[in-house]
Design a protein around this motif. Structure first.
Motif, PDB file in Angstrom:
ATOM      1  N   TYR A  75     -22.533  27.846 -24.094  1.00  0.00           N
ATOM      2  CA  TYR A  75     -22.897  26.466 -24.075  1.00  0.00           C
ATOM      3  C   TYR A  75     -23.606  26.129 -22.688  1.00  0.00           C
ATOM      4  O   TYR A  75     -23.367  26.739 -21.919  1.00  0.00           O
ATOM      5  CB  TYR A  75     -21.810  25.669 -24.210  1.00  0.00           C
ATOM      6  N   SER A  76     -24.554  25.423 -22.887  1.00  0.00           N
ATOM      7  CA  SER A  76     -25.194  24.985 -21.722  1.00  0.00           C
ATOM      8  C   SER A  76     -25.568  23.566 -21.959  1.00  0.00           C
ATOM      9  O   SER A  76     -25.483  22.927 -23.076  1.00  0.00           O
ATOM     10  CB  SER A  76     -26.610  25.878 -21.687  1.00  0.00           C
ATOM     11  N   LEU A  77     -26.136  23.044 -20.538  1.00  0.00           N
ATOM     12  CA  LEU A  77     -26.384  21.473 -20.595  1.00  0.00           C
ATOM     13  C   LEU A  77     -27.913  21.372 -21.251  1.00  0.00           C
ATOM     14  O   LEU A  77     -28.827  22.226 -21.110  1.00  0.00           O
ATOM     15  CB  LEU A  77     -26.486  21.127 -19.255  1.00  0.00           C
ATOM     16  N   ASN A  78     -27.988  20.566 -22.332  1.00  0.00           N
ATOM     17  CA  ASN A  78     -29.260  20.304 -23.058  1.00  0.00           C
ATOM     18  C   ASN A  78     -30.108  19.497 -22.034  1.00  0.00           C
ATOM     19  O   ASN A  78     -29.968  18.239 -22.166  1.00  0.00           O
ATOM     20  CB  ASN A  78     -28.955  19.558 -24.454  1.00  0.00           C
ATOM     21  N   LYS A  79     -31.149  20.405 -21.544  1.00  0.00           N
ATOM     22  CA  LYS A  79     -31.975  19.557 -20.521  1.00  0.00           C
ATOM     23  C   LYS A  79     -33.231  18.696 -21.297  1.00  0.00           C
ATOM     24  O   LYS A  79     -33.724  17.812 -20.684  1.00  0.00           O
ATOM     25  CB  LYS A  79     -32.617  20.460 -19.520  1.00  0.00           C
ATOM     26  N   ASN A  80     -33.120  18.912 -22.655  1.00  0.00           N
ATOM     27  CA  ASN A  80     -34.084  18.276 -23.515  1.00  0.00           C
ATOM     28  C   ASN A  80     -33.714  17.138 -24.167  1.00  0.00           C
ATOM     29  O   ASN A  80     -34.362  16.436 -24.948  1.00  0.00           O
ATOM     30  CB  ASN A  80     -34.539  19.237 -24.617  1.00  0.00           C
ATOM     31  N   SER A  81     -32.373  16.662 -23.867  1.00  0.00           N
ATOM     32  CA  SER A  81     -31.710  15.510 -24.695  1.00  0.00           C
ATOM     33  C   SER A  81     -32.438  14.104 -23.876  1.00  0.00           C
ATOM     34  O   SER A  81     -32.687  14.064 -22.856  1.00  0.00           O
ATOM     35  CB  SER A  81     -30.213  15.660 -24.159  1.00  0.00           C
ATOM     36  N   GLU A  82     -32.436  13.256 -24.678  1.00  0.00           N
ATOM     37  CA  GLU A  82     -32.965  11.956 -23.966  1.00  0.00           C
ATOM     38  C   GLU A  82     -32.041  11.412 -23.110  1.00  0.00           C
ATOM     39  O   GLU A  82     -32.577  10.564 -22.410  1.00  0.00           O
ATOM     40  CB  GLU A  82     -33.088  11.007 -25.324  1.00  0.00           C
ATOM     41  N   PHE A  83     -30.781  11.868 -23.164  1.00  0.00           N
ATOM     42  CA  PHE A  83     -29.754  11.419 -22.043  1.00  0.00           C
ATOM     43  C   PHE A  83     -29.706  12.200 -20.940  1.00  0.00           C
ATOM     44  O   PHE A  83     -29.166  11.698 -19.834  1.00  0.00           O
ATOM     45  CB  PHE A  83     -28.336  11.350 -22.781  1.00  0.00           C
ATOM     46  N   TYR A  84     -30.543  13.390 -20.923  1.00  0.00           N
ATOM     47  CA  TYR A  84     -30.653  14.203 -19.426  1.00  0.00           C
ATOM     48  C   TYR A  84     -30.916  13.423 -18.444  1.00  0.00           C
ATOM     49  O   TYR A  84     -30.080  13.673 -17.109  1.00  0.00           O
ATOM     50  CB  TYR A  84     -31.323  15.608 -19.847  1.00  0.00           C
ATOM     51  N   PRO A  85     -31.984  12.658 -18.457  1.00  0.00           N
ATOM     52  CA  PRO A  85     -32.139  11.927 -17.039  1.00  0.00           C
ATOM     53  C   PRO A  85     -31.045  11.176 -16.476  1.00  0.00           C
ATOM     54  O   PRO A  85     -30.572  11.021 -15.152  1.00  0.00           O
ATOM     55  CB  PRO A  85     -33.460  11.133 -17.287  1.00  0.00           C
ATOM     56  N   LEU A  86     -30.331  10.283 -17.600  1.00  0.00           N
ATOM     57  CA  LEU A  86     -29.212   9.624 -17.114  1.00  0.00           C
ATOM     58  C   LEU A  86     -28.065  10.369 -16.489  1.00  0.00           C
ATOM     59  O   LEU A  86     -27.432  10.210 -15.592  1.00  0.00           O
ATOM     60  CB  LEU A  86     -28.707   8.902 -18.173  1.00  0.00           C
ATOM     61  N   VAL A  87     -27.774  11.459 -17.401  1.00  0.00           N
ATOM     62  CA  VAL A  87     -26.655  12.629 -17.229  1.00  0.00           C
ATOM     63  C   VAL A  87     -26.760  13.314 -15.793  1.00  0.00           C
ATOM     64  O   VAL A  87     -26.148  13.284 -14.850  1.00  0.00           O
ATOM     65  CB  VAL A  87     -26.272  13.456 -18.184  1.00  0.00           C
ATOM     66  N   GLN A  88     -28.063  13.807 -15.420  1.00  0.00           N
ATOM     67  CA  GLN A  88     -28.472  14.194 -14.187  1.00  0.00           C
ATOM     68  C   GLN A  88     -28.245  13.301 -12.841  1.00  0.00           C
ATOM     69  O   GLN A  88     -27.852  13.705 -11.965  1.00  0.00           O
ATOM     70  CB  GLN A  88     -30.068  14.708 -14.240  1.00  0.00           C
ATOM     71  N   SER A  89     -28.823  12.158 -13.256  1.00  0.00           N
ATOM     72  CA  SER A  89     -28.534  11.431 -11.937  1.00  0.00           C
ATOM     73  C   SER A  89     -27.015  10.879 -11.877  1.00  0.00           C
ATOM     74  O   SER A  89     -26.787  10.775 -10.627  1.00  0.00           O
ATOM     75  CB  SER A  89     -29.289   9.714 -12.274  1.00  0.00           C
ATOM     76  N   LEU A  90     -26.416  11.257 -12.616  1.00  0.00           N
ATOM     77  CA  LEU A  90     -24.716  10.966 -12.461  1.00  0.00           C
ATOM     78  C   LEU A  90     -24.137  12.265 -11.930  1.00  0.00           C
ATOM     79  O   LEU A  90     -23.526  12.105 -10.805  1.00  0.00           O
ATOM     80  CB  LEU A  90     -24.102  10.632 -13.823  1.00  0.00           C
ATOM     81  N   LEU A  91     -24.740  13.460 -12.324  1.00  0.00           N
ATOM     82  CA  LEU A  91     -24.226  14.682 -11.908  1.00  0.00           C
ATOM     83  C   LEU A  91     -24.698  14.928 -10.454  1.00  0.00           C
ATOM     84  O   LEU A  91     -23.918  15.405  -9.752  1.00  0.00           O
ATOM     85  CB  LEU A  91     -24.794  15.952 -12.618  1.00  0.00           C
ATOM     86  N   ASP A  92     -25.664  14.265 -10.054  1.00  0.00           N
ATOM     87  CA  ASP A  92     -26.230  14.439  -8.521  1.00  0.00           C
ATOM     88  C   ASP A  92     -25.249  13.696  -7.579  1.00  0.00           C
ATOM     89  O   ASP A  92     -25.166  14.184  -6.433  1.00  0.00           O
ATOM     90  CB  ASP A  92     -27.503  13.782  -8.471  1.00  0.00           C
ATOM     91  N   GLN A  93     -24.400  12.789  -8.112  1.00  0.00           N
ATOM     92  CA  GLN A  93     -23.536  12.119  -7.226  1.00  0.00           C
ATOM     93  C   GLN A  93     -22.076  12.871  -7.236  1.00  0.00           C
ATOM     94  O   GLN A  93     -21.217  12.607  -6.463  1.00  0.00           O
ATOM     95  CB  GLN A  93     -23.277  10.773  -7.893  1.00  0.00           C
TER      96      GLN A  93
END
Length: 114
Positions: A75-93
């Protein structure tokens, strides 16, 4: 170029999904490392069916993708997901979770799927 807006309902569903500490931690780990279910079982000291359920929810939401390597499903993080920018901004915190995989390696439990 402006960021693509996500519908409020969809964003709420994704955030609700990530409101679970186990799933949030999984996604943070997958941000830098691909994993299989058996590794998550060891990391979280939880049953394989429970981990599979978490992964399935993340996959159904399109946050996680899977690929087969021999007998393993990775399993890997789906960086093509429409939600990836939202998820990434959360993960950065959030603090890095790579230490969890290092612990597995020390215990000889990190899976080598090559």
């Amino acid at each position: 170029m402006p960021a693509v807006m996500i519908e409020l309902e969809k964003a709420a569903a994704v955030l609700k999904l990530l409101g679970d500490k186990t799933r949030l931690t999984m996604v943070k780990i997958l941000d830098h490392h691909d994993c299989c279910v058996c590794e998550f079982v060891e990391i979280f000291k939880t049953s394989q069916p429970a981990i599979s359920q978490h992964v399935r929810k993340l996959k159904d939401a399109g946050l996680v993708s899977e690929s087969r390597r021999g007998q393993w499903i990775i399993y890997s993080l789906n960086k093509n997901s429409e939600f990836y920018p939202l998820v990434q901004s959360l993960l950065d915190q959030l603090p890095d979770q790579g230490f969890r995989l290092k612990e597995l390696e020390k215990q000889g439990l990190r899976i080598s799927c090559e």
